[in-house]
Design a protein around this motif. Structure first.
Motif, PDB file in Angstrom:
ATOM      1  N   VAL A   5      -2.862  -0.999   9.803  1.00  0.00           N
ATOM      2  CA  VAL A   5      -4.207  -1.363   9.365  1.00  0.00           C
ATOM      3  C   VAL A   5      -4.113  -2.091   8.032  1.00  0.00           C
ATOM      4  O   VAL A   5      -3.628  -1.521   7.047  1.00  0.00           O
ATOM      5  N   GLU A   6      -4.579  -3.331   8.014  1.00  0.00           N
ATOM      6  CA  GLU A   6      -4.582  -4.111   6.782  1.00  0.00           C
ATOM      7  C   GLU A   6      -5.887  -3.895   6.018  1.00  0.00           C
ATOM      8  O   GLU A   6      -6.931  -3.617   6.599  1.00  0.00           O
ATOM      9  N   SER A   7      -5.806  -4.063   4.724  1.00  0.00           N
ATOM     10  CA  SER A   7      -6.991  -4.015   3.872  1.00  0.00           C
ATOM     11  C   SER A   7      -6.726  -4.844   2.626  1.00  0.00           C
ATOM     12  O   SER A   7      -5.585  -5.235   2.368  1.00  0.00           O
ATOM     13  N   GLY A   8      -7.801  -5.116   1.881  1.00  0.00           N
ATOM     14  CA  GLY A   8      -7.648  -5.822   0.614  1.00  0.00           C
ATOM     15  C   GLY A   8      -8.055  -7.277   0.643  1.00  0.00           C
ATOM     16  O   GLY A   8      -8.012  -7.954  -0.383  1.00  0.00           O
ATOM     17  N   GLY A   9      -8.442  -7.759   1.811  1.00  0.00           N
ATOM     18  CA  GLY A   9      -8.861  -9.154   1.880  1.00  0.00           C
ATOM     19  C   GLY A   9     -10.205  -9.361   1.195  1.00  0.00           C
ATOM     20  O   GLY A   9     -10.883  -8.409   0.810  1.00  0.00           O
ATOM     21  N   GLY A  10     -10.581 -10.619   1.040  1.00  0.00           N
ATOM     22  CA  GLY A  10     -11.865 -10.920   0.413  1.00  0.00           C
ATOM     23  C   GLY A  10     -11.952 -12.362  -0.009  1.00  0.00           C
ATOM     24  O   GLY A  10     -11.154 -13.201   0.413  1.00  0.00           O
ATOM     25  N   LEU A  11     -12.938 -12.624  -0.850  1.00  0.00           N
ATOM     26  CA  LEU A  11     -13.187 -13.975  -1.359  1.00  0.00           C
ATOM     27  C   LEU A  11     -12.694 -14.056  -2.795  1.00  0.00           C
ATOM     28  O   LEU A  11     -13.005 -13.189  -3.621  1.00  0.00           O
ATOM     29  N   VAL A  12     -11.926 -15.079  -3.090  1.00  0.00           N
ATOM     30  CA  VAL A  12     -11.382 -15.258  -4.434  1.00  0.00           C
ATOM     31  C   VAL A  12     -11.387 -16.742  -4.776  1.00  0.00           C
ATOM     32  O   VAL A  12     -11.276 -17.583  -3.876  1.00  0.00           O
ATOM     33  N   ARG A  19      -4.292  -8.485  -3.553  1.00  0.00           N
ATOM     34  CA  ARG A  19      -3.204  -7.692  -3.002  1.00  0.00           C
ATOM     35  C   ARG A  19      -3.665  -7.078  -1.686  1.00  0.00           C
ATOM     36  O   ARG A  19      -4.636  -6.319  -1.648  1.00  0.00           O
ATOM     37  N   LEU A  20      -2.957  -7.423  -0.639  1.00  0.00           N
ATOM     38  CA  LEU A  20      -3.230  -6.852   0.676  1.00  0.00           C
ATOM     39  C   LEU A  20      -2.351  -5.631   0.885  1.00  0.00           C
ATOM     40  O   LEU A  20      -1.202  -5.599   0.434  1.00  0.00           O
ATOM     41  N   SER A  21      -2.896  -4.654   1.565  1.00  0.00           N
ATOM     42  CA  SER A  21      -2.143  -3.462   1.919  1.00  0.00           C
ATOM     43  C   SER A  21      -2.045  -3.358   3.435  1.00  0.00           C
ATOM     44  O   SER A  21      -2.928  -3.819   4.165  1.00  0.00           O
ATOM     45  N   CYS A  22      -0.988  -2.724   3.890  1.00  0.00           N
ATOM     46  CA  CYS A  22      -0.779  -2.495   5.316  1.00  0.00           C
ATOM     47  C   CYS A  22      -0.371  -1.034   5.475  1.00  0.00           C
ATOM     48  O   CYS A  22       0.747  -0.663   5.118  1.00  0.00           O
ATOM     49  N   ALA A  23      -1.286  -0.227   5.964  1.00  0.00           N
ATOM     50  CA  ALA A  23      -1.030   1.201   6.131  1.00  0.00           C
ATOM     51  C   ALA A  23      -0.558   1.467   7.548  1.00  0.00           C
ATOM     52  O   ALA A  23      -1.186   1.029   8.517  1.00  0.00           O
TER      53      ALA A  23
END
Length: 124
Positions: A5-12, A19-23
């Protein structure tokens, strides 16, 4: 089986960082090579970089070399993609993946487990 499961995406804004995370859950993720890929609208999924099971070796696509850093924290079953100096052309859905290969590989078909992806949008 391993679930990612990835997280940390967004608009920049351009020049910024994310920083993206992969749990990982399921089987022990520490035995797998972890890769990051991305897919922009209308384009094929492409390799971004990978880190081997020990964490000692990394490899990056030329387009992100020097700007992106991959790391892993196996005690937390989590991998990371630190993205600096972001450019509008980095806009894509980013995916993490796990491979049973012992060495770093870049081909999509060599990866056995995939996350659902997280959107990264870089504005100019």
């Amino acid at each position: 089986q391993v679930q990612l499961v990835e997280s940390g995406g967004g608009l920049v804004q351009a020049g910024g960082s994310l920083r993206l995370s992969c749990a990982a859950s399921g089987r022990t993720f520490s035995v797998y090579t972890m890769g990051w890929f991305r897919q922009a609208p209308g384009k094929e999924r492409e390799f971004v970089g990978a880190i081997n099971w020990s964490g000692r070796n990394t490899y990056y696509a030329n387009s992100v070399k020097g700007r992106f850093t991959i790391s892993r924290e196996d005690t937390k079953d989590t991998g990371y993609l630190q993205m600096n100096s972001l450019k509008p052309e980095d806009t894509a859905v980013y995916y993490c993946a796990g491979s049973r290969e012992s060495d770093i590989v870049s081909e999509i078909y060599r990866y056995d487990f995939w996350g659902q992806g997280t959107q990264v949008t870089v504005s100019s």
